[in-house]
Scaffold this active site. Structure first.
Site, PDB file in Angstrom:
ATOM      1  N   PRO A  39      38.588  14.036  16.000  1.00 59.19           N
ATOM      2  CA  PRO A  39      37.348  14.324  16.720  1.00 59.19           C
ATOM      3  C   PRO A  39      36.966  15.788  16.504  1.00 59.19           C
ATOM      4  CG  PRO A  39      38.999  13.351  18.172  1.00 59.19           C
ATOM      5  CD  PRO A  39      39.674  13.683  16.894  1.00 59.19           C
ATOM      6  N   HIS A  40      35.731  16.009  16.096  1.00 56.13           N
ATOM      7  CA  HIS A  40      35.306  17.366  15.770  1.00 56.13           C
ATOM      8  C   HIS A  40      33.826  17.552  16.079  1.00 56.13           C
ATOM      9  CE1 HIS A  40      34.481  14.852  12.261  1.00 56.13           C
ATOM     10  NE2 HIS A  40      33.468  15.667  12.026  1.00 56.13           N
ATOM     11  N   ALA A  41      33.475  18.800  16.328  1.00 59.99           N
ATOM     12  CA  ALA A  41      32.071  19.123  16.582  1.00 59.99           C
ATOM     13  C   ALA A  41      31.867  20.627  16.483  1.00 59.99           C
ATOM     14  CB  ALA A  41      31.663  18.650  17.974  1.00 59.99           C
TER      15      ALA A  41
END
Length: 155
Positions: A65-67
């Site tokens: 999960p990345h942002a």
């Protein structure tokens, strides 16, 4: 960019319990909020919005999960091995037990992509995954993630 540039031993968590993807994202948002001094809701929204584009479950029990996140100057990385695998809507439908959370500055898209590539490259190694899943302490996972490959390049 090397994993050693963004990961410290205190950001490796083992046997974390989470009942769902949503609960796991919330727990990470809480932790990142404390470390970064940024609103937990903003972090959760950034990750949730990214997940709406498509699951960050890349297969073989791994999710990244990345942002991008406003207000941070350097990548923030947290490695988690879950106590029990959870559904992450991964591309291969295998439940996830290894989760690499990554927040990057909104400026410098190349940094975001370089960090993601470094993490994905390292986790492609069956030997690394075996070491991570067999580890009994966070330090063992940290060292497995930093081990050098045959070419002498950090993975």
């Amino acid at each position: 960019m090397n994993i050693s540039d963004i990961l410290t031993p205190d950001r490796v968590v083992i046997d974390l319990g989470a009942a769902s993807k949503g609960q796991l994202l919330h727990r990470f948002a809480e932790s990142a909020s404390r470390s970064l001094g940024i609103d937990e809701g903003e972090i959760f929204r950034a990750l949730s919005n990214r997940e709406k584009l498509g699951s960050t479950g890349i297969g073989e029990g791994i999710a990244i999960p990345h942002a991008p996140l406003r207000g941070i100057a350097a990548p923030f990385f947290l490695f988690v091995r879950l106590k029990k695998p959870i559904d992450f809507e991964s591309i291969d439908d295998i439940p996830v037990d290894i989760v690499c959370f990554l927040l990057t500055p909104t400026e410098g898209n190349a940094t975001h992509l370089n960090v993601l590539a470094a993490i994905a490259r390292k986790l492609r190694s069956p030997e690394t995954l075996r070491s991570i899943r067999a580890a009994s302490a966070p330090e063992e996972i940290y060292l497995a993630l930093l081990n050098e490959d045959a070419e002498g390049e950090r993975r």
